[in-house]
Scaffold this motif. Structure first.
Motif, short mmCIF file in Angstrom:
data_model
loop_
_atom_site.label_atom_id
_atom_site.label_comp_id
_atom_site.label_asym_id
_atom_site.label_seq_id
_atom_site.Cartn_x
_atom_site.Cartn_y
_atom_site.Cartn_z
N ARG A 112 -2.50 10.83 -3.69
CA ARG A 112 -3.27 10.27 -2.48
C ARG A 112 -2.55 10.60 -1.21
NH1 ARG A 112 -4.58 4.28 -3.05
NH2 ARG A 112 -3.34 4.33 -4.79
N GLU A 155 2.77 7.04 -6.39
CA GLU A 155 2.03 7.86 -6.77
C GLU A 155 2.49 9.33 -6.56
OE1 GLU A 155 -2.68 9.09 -5.99
OE2 GLU A 155 -2.07 6.78 -6.14
N GLU A 184 2.49 1.74 -3.17
CA GLU A 184 1.43 2.30 -4.12
C GLU A 184 1.43 3.72 -4.27
OE1 GLU A 184 -2.94 1.09 -4.19
OE2 GLU A 184 -1.72 -0.74 -4.22
N VAL A 185 1.25 4.10 -3.00
CA VAL A 185 1.01 5.52 -2.66
C VAL A 185 2.20 6.69 -2.97
CG1 VAL A 185 0.16 7.56 -1.00
CG2 VAL A 185 -0.94 4.94 -1.02
N VAL A 211 -4.05 7.30 2.58
CA VAL A 211 -5.24 7.07 1.80
C VAL A 211 -5.35 5.84 1.03
CG1 VAL A 211 -6.87 8.07 0.06
CG2 VAL A 211 -5.79 9.51 1.91
N VAL A 212 -6.34 5.00 1.29
CA VAL A 212 -6.27 3.77 0.29
C VAL A 212 -7.19 3.58 -0.42
CG1 VAL A 212 -6.16 1.25 0.95
CG2 VAL A 212 -5.11 2.78 2.54
N ALA A 213 -7.12 3.09 -1.51
CA ALA A 213 -8.37 3.04 -2.45
C ALA A 213 -9.35 2.07 -1.89
CB ALA A 213 -7.52 2.77 -3.68
N ASP A 214 -9.06 1.14 -1.46
CA ASP A 214 -9.61 0.03 -1.18
C ASP A 214 -10.02 -0.28 0.38
OD1 ASP A 214 -10.71 -2.59 -0.93
OD2 ASP A 214 -9.22 -3.77 -2.10
N GLU A 215 -11.21 -0.04 0.63
CA GLU A 215 -11.68 -0.18 2.05
C GLU A 215 -11.16 -1.62 2.79
OE1 GLU A 215 -15.61 0.62 2.92
OE2 GLU A 215 -15.48 0.14 4.86
N ARG A 223 -13.77 6.20 6.37
CA ARG A 223 -13.81 7.06 5.38
C ARG A 223 -13.93 8.40 6.16
NH1 ARG A 223 -14.41 5.89 0.49
NH2 ARG A 223 -14.86 3.76 0.63
N LEU A 248 0.84 -1.28 0.07
CA LEU A 248 -0.06 -0.10 -0.03
C LEU A 248 0.91 1.37 0.03
CD1 LEU A 248 -2.89 -0.63 2.38
CD2 LEU A 248 -2.94 -0.58 0.24
N ASP A 287 -12.22 10.42 1.48
CA ASP A 287 -11.19 9.35 1.45
C ASP A 287 -11.35 8.54 2.33
OD1 ASP A 287 -10.13 10.93 -0.89
OD2 ASP A 287 -8.50 11.90 0.38
#
Ligand code: GDP
Ligand code: MG
Length: 864
Positions: free
Chosen positions: A537, A352, A348-349, A616-620, A578, A345, A568
């Motif tokens: 993110r 980005e 990933e961020v 901040v994560v895209a996937d809950e 969230r 994660l 987010d």
């Protein structure tokens, strides 16, 4: 469990590791690494060493009492009739008991001991007065803790409710899924059967047709005299569904469920089982695992049952079990570590955020204000922000970490105001390097003080540049030069003097120099070239968090890269959620927060810790999973700590083989009482029973005290303090021993009793009489009868006896008969002759002694 490191042992026995290593050394064992394991044998060795070195061992090893018996025999000639003299032996028996001096001294010193305790008590009282102020503080602290606890409880409850809700939903969903699956499977099964039947029918027809053809062909061929292999053409075992005859069935809902269009083969049995690579996280529910393997949950549950685990569909199983069952079911398991997911994660961020250099933009510097208390940190911030925080603070002390950002004409600066340097470092310890620049505030009228030095150390450790704000320059007694001089001793040297640090003279009251200070900050920031990608993110760090009654968990976060927006999905330490709402430091709602901007957020599952990273994560699902794993880890750590406490119990049990123990956990209102009690009670230890004070500290009895007492089988003692509700619950459930005292003496008496209880009872003997055998008569009726003279005390018919010859016991038993002249009697007094028949012992001789004694049981006590 039995593998214990030196460090763990030190924790368990509550002494510094160094001291323990030293003790081990003294005991002749060579340990240098705190993480080295220490065997039980070594522990015993240490225990013995400690016991010996604490004095009692040697001194008391000899008997404390020696009884010497002396007998002198002299002869007397007594004239008897007919002018002859008779020789009579006169025996004088003396018994002397020599008591060891040290024992007497100890007895005597009992009183000084009492005086000592009284002195301690008095000391404690004095101290109590002195500590009244402290006690008030403690009270406050306690109240705060209670509030915190209440808050946590509320939080926990809310979380449980949420979990319960989620669980119910999941169950419902699972139930529906299962139902659907079941229906679908039934349908499929039916279709499959039909297909099979049809296929069979067709195959049969085909076969008949072919057989008929074959027959005709064979007829022809045989006519031609040729033979052909029969199987060659018809060897295929495949089942075919005839074109056009495929059934397209519909469920009640009208959806096609069995679609074979475009494929000739309606059903083909897989020739080999499909081997899937199944990713197994550190924990997974049965249902999730079944899905990952594409098997029916019921099959998975069956398999787990076969492996000896009774589980339900929603139950979470650990990674090891999951891997086992995955492999058992013929698939390949791939363990994924939480770190993997986490770093995945983060990577990933980060990727980005750093995607391309072009996108990096200058971000505001984050500045932490540090310095000695009352040197004007908060006042300085107030002036900069045009607020009045300092004057509104309780006791003028900053209670929380504040995070503010300030727009100046030259640019934005974000400030962190910490209650102490420890908070700064705690955050850093959690891996959060939140600060770009440290402002070191030094009051010009006070100079460099201990916390100033501390601040320098913290800043240096964090490798953050320092800007010195020499404050209170408005004061008459201000001496900026002195500050510079003192600081240079700590290698904080002004640029003017050839050093590297920027010094700015300011006054938080008049505002003098503050613009210059801000300029310096922005200049320093420019030099540092602080950049971040605002489009990514968001990542950042938790500055502080609390639980608000109405709003739930509230967290102040500092965004470091990217932009945090309302809505987010955020992972924050062990929490996630969230972002429901965001506010700036003034409490105004905001929609987003970019790099270096602090924001208050609502919507997290709980209160994260200061210093926790946010992401901040895209996937809950991923956010939830990582948060859950982090929580599990935390729980495991806590569990390990509890185990350490249990280990202490084990250690105690070991010691108990030789010496019984009374474990005590003392809580008192003031430190002095705690100490006095600890000393007084520990001193009650003796050879057989050791009083072991596990902990003696100030404050009420808490849940963790109760757990510790439970784990280590200790008696809880509250001296002028009480157990809180949570502690009382455990005490009641576990049936722990809790005593409240307000007088040290009562506590000492009770512990004495407890020790006496452990000492048990003792059988004592008392010699009640002694008779000497003068002659032995043989009687056909009674056997051997000893004619005796009772020389001491009384001889009783029903008391046990011993026969002594030359002061050596040669027989122990009881009397068969006791007679005076011809009469049976119950007892015979000293100076009287009697006839004694000893049961089952016929070998009595003149000169033997018959000792008569009583036996009784007494409760031993410390005072013996
Ligand atoms: P902190 O503990 O470092 O946050 O210090 P505070 O900001 O609470 O200030 C401590 C006291 O010093 C307060 O009474 C302030 O009014 C006073 N003070 C702070 N800065 C100045 C200053 O520049 N000049 C003068 N005269 N007093 C100041
Ligand atoms: Mg302050």
């Amino acid at each position: 469990m039995s593998q214990v490191t030196v460090r763990q042992l030190a924790e368990v026995v509550n002494i510094p590791v160094d001291r323990l290593i030293e003790q081990l050394g003294e005991a002749g064992m060579d340990f240098s690494d705190p993480d080295e394991t220490i065997s039980n044998a070594d522990k015993m060795k240490l225990l013995q060493f400690l016991r010996k070195s604490h004095g009692k061992g040697e001194e008391m090893s000899g008997p404390s009492k020696i009884t010497l018996k002396r007998k002198s025999i002299s002869e007397l000639r007594v004239p008897s009739g007919a002018g002859r003299a008779k020789t009579v032996n006169v025996e004088v028996r003396k018994r002397r008991t020599y008591v060891k001096r040290s024992v007497i001294e100890e007895k005597e010193s009992l009183d000084p001991e009492r005086e000592e305790a009284i002195r301690k008590l008095k000391e404690a009282q004095d101290q109590r007065e002195a500590e009244e102020v402290k006690a008030r503080e403690l009270e406050e602290e306690r109240r705060r803790q209670e509030e915190e606890r209440a808050r946590q409880e509320a939080e926990e409850k809310a979380r449980q409710e949420a979990e319960e809700e989620a669980r119910r939903e999941a169950e419902e969903k699972a139930r529906q899924d299962a139902e659907e699956t079941r229906l679908r499977e039934m349908e499929e099964e039916r279709q499959r059967k039909e297909q099979e039947a049809k296929a069979q029918r067709e195959a049969e027809e085909q076969r008949k047709r072919e057989a008929a053809e074959e027959r005709t062909r064979q007829d022809k061929e045989s006519r031609r005299g040729k033979r052909r292999d029969k199987g060659g053409k018809y060897g295929r075992q495949e089942l075919h569904v005839a074109e056009g005859k495929r059934g397209l069935r519909r469920t009640k809902k009208g959806r096609p469920t069995f679609d074979v269009s475009g494929d000739k083969h309606g059903f083909s049995k897989p020739t080999a089982p499909v081997v899937r690579e199944v990713e197994v996280p550190e924990t997974i529910t049965v249902q999730e695992l079944a899905q990952a393997m594409a098997v029916k949950a019921t099959d998975l549950i069956k398999e787990l049952m076969r492996l000896g685990m009774m589980v339900t569909i929603n139950q979470t199983i650990d990674q090891d079990t999951a891997i086992l069952v995955v492999e058992e079911m013929g698939h390949k398991a791939k363990a994924i570590q939480e770190e993997d997911l986490e770093s995945e994660l983060v990577a990933e961020v980060q990727a980005e955020a750093e995607e391309d250099e072009e996108k990096l933009e200058t971000r505001p510097p984050v500045v932490t204000v540090m310095g000695h208390v009352d040197h004007g940190k908060t006042s300085l911030l107030d002036h900069i922000r045009h607020t009045r925080v300092a004057s509104g603070e309780a006791g003028g002390i900053t209670q929380h970490i504040g995070a503010y950002h300030v727009k100046t004409e030259k640019g934005v600066v974000s400030f962190l105001d910490t209650p102490g340097h420890a908070a700064f470092t705690t955050m850093r310890a959690r891996g959060a390097q939140a600060t770009d620049i440290v402002i070191l505030v030094v009051a010009a009228d006070d100079g460099v003080m201990p916390q100033t030095v501390e601040a320098i150390q913290h800043a240096r450790a964090a490798e953050v540049p320092i800007i010195v704000a020499v404050n209170k320059i408005d004061k008459a007694e201000a001496n900026a030069d002195r500050v510079m001089q003192e600081l240079s001793k700590h290698e904080v040297i002004p640029e003017d003097w050839g050093g590297e640090e920027i010094f700015v003279k300011v006054s938080a009251i008049t505002g003098e120099g503050i613009d210059e200070l801000l300029e310096s900050i922005l200049l320093q920031a420019e030099v540092m070239d602080l950049r971040a990608n605002p489009d990514a993110r968001a990542t950042g760090v938790v500055v502080e968090s609390s639980l608000d009654k109405g709003r739930g968990p509230v967290a102040t976060v500092l965004v470091q890269t990217g932009t945090l927006r309302k809505g987010d999905m955020l992972l924050a330490g062990q929490e996630y959620g969230r972002v429901r709402a965001m506010f700036n430091e003034a409490g105004e709602p905001i929609e987003e927060a970019g790099p270096s901007i602090p924001a208050q957020i609502l919507g997290l599952s709980g209160t994260p810790m200061a210093g926790d990273n946010i992401l901040v994560v895209a996937d809950e699902k991923k956010a939830k999973e990582v948060a859950a794993t982090r929580q599990t880890k935390e729980r495991e750590t806590r569990l390990a700590q509890q185990q350490a406490a249990k280990l202490e119990g084990l250690f105690n049990d070991m010691a108990a083989d030789e010496q019984k123990q009374v474990n005590l956990l003392i809580r008192a209102d003031v430190q002095g009482s705690a100490e006095a009690l600890k000393d007084a009670l520990t001193n009650l230890s003796n050879d057989e029973v050791k009083v072991n004070v596990i902990a003696a500290s100030v404050g009420g009895i808490t849940e963790s005290d109760a757990s510790l007492a439970q784990a280590s089988n200790a008696i809880l003692i509250g001296f002028n303090v009480r157990a809180d509700a949570a502690a009382r619950r455990i005490i009641q459930e576990a049936g722990l021993d809790l005593h409240y005292y307000s007088v040290i003496y009562d506590a000492i008496d009770d512990v004495k009793k407890a020790i006496s209880g452990l000492l048990g009872t003792e059988i004592r003997e008392e010699i009640v009489g002694l008779a000497e055998v003068r002659d032995v008569f043989r009687s056909s009726k009674f056997g051997a009868i000893a004619g005796c003279l009772v020389v001491e005390g009384v001889v009783k018919r029903r008391s046990p006896i011993r026969v002594l010859r030359d002061n050596v016991v040669i027989y122990e038993g009881e009397l068969e008969s006791l007679r005076r002249f011809k009469d049976d009697v119950e007892e015979v007094q000293a100076g009287t002759e009697c006839g004694i028949g000893v049961k089952q012992y016929k070998d009595v001789k003149p000169g033997d002694q018959i000792e008569c004694f009583d036996r009784f049981e007494v409760q031993r006590s410390l005072d013996d």
